[in-house]
Design a protein around this motif. Structure first.
Motif, mmCIF file in Angstrom:
data_model
loop_
_atom_site.group_PDB
_atom_site.id
_atom_site.type_symbol
_atom_site.label_atom_id
_atom_site.label_comp_id
_atom_site.label_asym_id
_atom_site.label_seq_id
_atom_site.Cartn_x
_atom_site.Cartn_y
_atom_site.Cartn_z
ATOM 1 N N SER A 7 0.827 -1.171 -0.021
ATOM 2 C CA SER A 7 0.013 0.006 0.153
ATOM 3 C C SER A 7 0.908 1.261 -0.027
ATOM 4 N N LEU A 8 0.566 2.099 -0.766
ATOM 5 C CA LEU A 8 1.472 3.237 -0.936
ATOM 6 C C LEU A 8 0.614 4.383 -1.616
ATOM 7 N N THR A 9 1.212 5.571 -1.669
ATOM 8 C CA THR A 9 0.759 6.680 -2.310
ATOM 9 C C THR A 9 1.501 6.997 -3.474
ATOM 10 N N VAL A 10 1.008 6.823 -4.629
ATOM 11 C CA VAL A 10 1.753 7.303 -5.969
ATOM 12 C C VAL A 10 1.039 8.610 -6.554
ATOM 13 N N ASN A 11 1.862 9.669 -6.728
ATOM 14 C CA ASN A 11 1.374 10.697 -7.097
ATOM 15 C C ASN A 11 0.087 11.438 -6.758
ATOM 16 N N GLY A 12 -0.156 11.253 -5.572
ATOM 17 C CA GLY A 12 -1.099 11.611 -4.716
ATOM 18 C C GLY A 12 -2.439 10.632 -4.461
ATOM 19 N N ALA A 13 -2.164 9.642 -5.270
ATOM 20 C CA ALA A 13 -3.485 8.539 -5.260
ATOM 21 C C ALA A 13 -2.953 7.226 -4.426
ATOM 22 N N GLU A 14 -3.868 6.937 -3.757
ATOM 23 C CA GLU A 14 -3.531 5.747 -2.711
ATOM 24 C C GLU A 14 -3.657 4.520 -3.637
ATOM 25 N N ARG A 15 -2.723 3.673 -3.533
ATOM 26 C CA ARG A 15 -2.772 2.371 -4.527
ATOM 27 C C ARG A 15 -2.313 1.123 -3.478
ATOM 28 N N ASP A 16 -3.069 0.200 -3.666
ATOM 29 C CA ASP A 16 -2.631 -1.009 -3.020
ATOM 30 C C ASP A 16 -2.505 -2.119 -4.402
ATOM 31 N N VAL A 17 -1.221 -2.587 -4.301
ATOM 32 C CA VAL A 17 -0.602 -3.251 -5.495
ATOM 33 C C VAL A 17 -0.150 -4.852 -4.876
ATOM 34 N N LEU A 18 -0.585 -5.768 -5.791
ATOM 35 C CA LEU A 18 -0.268 -6.842 -5.487
ATOM 36 C C LEU A 18 1.244 -7.122 -6.215
ATOM 37 N N VAL A 19 2.414 -7.577 -5.228
ATOM 38 C CA VAL A 19 3.715 -7.696 -5.979
ATOM 39 C C VAL A 19 4.193 -9.128 -5.616
ATOM 40 N N ALA A 20 5.057 -9.411 -6.351
ATOM 41 C CA ALA A 20 5.798 -10.714 -6.311
ATOM 42 C C ALA A 20 7.085 -10.376 -5.438
ATOM 43 N N PRO A 21 7.475 -11.328 -4.566
ATOM 44 C CA PRO A 21 8.952 -11.098 -3.840
ATOM 45 C C PRO A 21 10.136 -10.641 -5.273
ATOM 46 N N GLY A 22 10.943 -9.626 -4.926
ATOM 47 C CA GLY A 22 11.839 -9.339 -5.644
ATOM 48 C C GLY A 22 11.565 -8.061 -6.452
ATOM 49 N N THR A 23 10.309 -7.829 -6.635
ATOM 50 C CA THR A 23 9.798 -6.782 -7.166
ATOM 51 C C THR A 23 10.257 -5.281 -6.856
ATOM 52 N N THR A 24 10.891 -4.746 -7.907
ATOM 53 C CA THR A 24 11.390 -3.367 -7.376
ATOM 54 C C THR A 24 10.306 -2.491 -7.528
ATOM 55 N N LEU A 25 10.760 -1.203 -6.957
ATOM 56 C CA LEU A 25 9.785 -0.100 -7.035
ATOM 57 C C LEU A 25 9.659 0.327 -8.557
ATOM 58 N N LEU A 26 10.882 0.341 -9.040
ATOM 59 C CA LEU A 26 10.881 0.606 -10.644
ATOM 60 C C LEU A 26 9.675 -0.201 -11.416
ATOM 61 N N ASP A 27 10.039 -1.509 -11.299
ATOM 62 C CA ASP A 27 8.783 -2.696 -12.003
ATOM 63 C C ASP A 27 7.448 -2.241 -11.530
ATOM 64 N N LEU A 28 7.153 -1.790 -10.209
ATOM 65 C CA LEU A 28 6.015 -1.557 -9.774
ATOM 66 C C LEU A 28 5.233 -0.364 -10.464
ATOM 67 N N LEU A 29 6.212 0.702 -10.666
ATOM 68 C CA LEU A 29 5.686 2.026 -11.367
ATOM 69 C C LEU A 29 5.387 1.755 -12.811
ATOM 70 N N ARG A 30 6.424 0.934 -13.372
ATOM 71 C CA ARG A 30 6.325 1.135 -14.846
ATOM 72 C C ARG A 30 5.390 -0.045 -15.457
ATOM 73 N N GLU A 31 5.475 -1.039 -14.732
ATOM 74 C CA GLU A 31 4.638 -2.201 -15.134
ATOM 75 C C GLU A 31 3.132 -2.222 -14.700
ATOM 76 N N SER A 32 3.036 -1.998 -13.443
ATOM 77 C CA SER A 32 1.656 -2.097 -12.909
ATOM 78 C C SER A 32 0.972 -0.831 -12.805
ATOM 79 N N GLN A 33 1.551 0.326 -12.643
ATOM 80 C CA GLN A 33 0.834 1.887 -12.607
ATOM 81 C C GLN A 33 0.883 2.374 -13.949
ATOM 82 N N GLY A 34 1.861 1.906 -15.085
ATOM 83 C CA GLY A 34 1.871 2.473 -16.234
ATOM 84 C C GLY A 34 2.680 3.795 -16.569
ATOM 85 N N LEU A 35 3.689 4.036 -15.413
ATOM 86 C CA LEU A 35 4.342 5.441 -15.052
ATOM 87 C C LEU A 35 5.554 5.088 -15.770
ATOM 88 N N THR A 36 5.553 5.383 -17.152
ATOM 89 C CA THR A 36 6.927 5.014 -17.796
ATOM 90 C C THR A 36 7.929 6.208 -17.937
#
Length: 164
Positions: A7-36
């Protein structure tokens, strides 16, 4: 592998993201949030192209396991950019010719945002130190350093209430 919810706030929006072990914040942002805008560069923390603000501090997202930012506030270049126009940091980089290919630019801008959030009146040495973890292969650094200092002047002059 058991996934976990971050659970985190990304650009002001609260998000709950399901992540696999070893997922980096970079992967979370680009792949699950579309913030390229957060660039995938070296993936070793050496180039700075993945720089984002985590709780107001510039950090390289490729080095951060996603689980470690649970509860944090993350700001990316997309979140820094106002709905209409550009942020004063972006204006300073654009008008100061501090970009060429543009690959390093989001990381440089976010490193600058972190600096200005902590120190609205940086010296040249402060600017050099703030971007020291970011590599640019095109421009050299003089235009970038000048843009950082110009951005500080613009923010202080009220172009925007805060840098981040």
């Amino acid at each position: 592998m058991k996934k976990s919810v971050v659970s985190l706030t990304v650009n002001g929006a609260e998000r709950d993201v399901l992540v696999a072990p070893g997922t980096t914040l970079l992967d979370l942002l680009r792949e699950s949030q579309g913030l390229t805008g957060t660039r995938r560069g070296c993936e070793q923390g050496a180039c700075g192209s993945c720089t984002v603000l985590v709780d107001g501090k510039a950090m390289m997202s490729c080095l951060l396991p996603a689980e470690t930012v649970d509860g944090a506030s993350v700001l990316t270049v997309e979140g820094l950019t106002p709905a209409a126009g550009l942020h004063p940091i972006q204006e300073a980089f654009l008008e100061g010719f501090a970009t060429q290919c543009g690959f390093c630019t989001p990381g440089m801008i976010m490193a600058t945002a972190g600096l200005l959030a902590a120190n609205p009146q940086p010296t040249r040495e402060d600017a050099v130190r703030a971007i020291s973890g970011n590599i640019c292969r095109c421009t050299g650094y003089e235009a970038i350093i000048d843009a950082v200092l110009d951005a500080a002047r613009r923010v202080r002059a009220g172009h925007l209430a805060t840098a981040a």
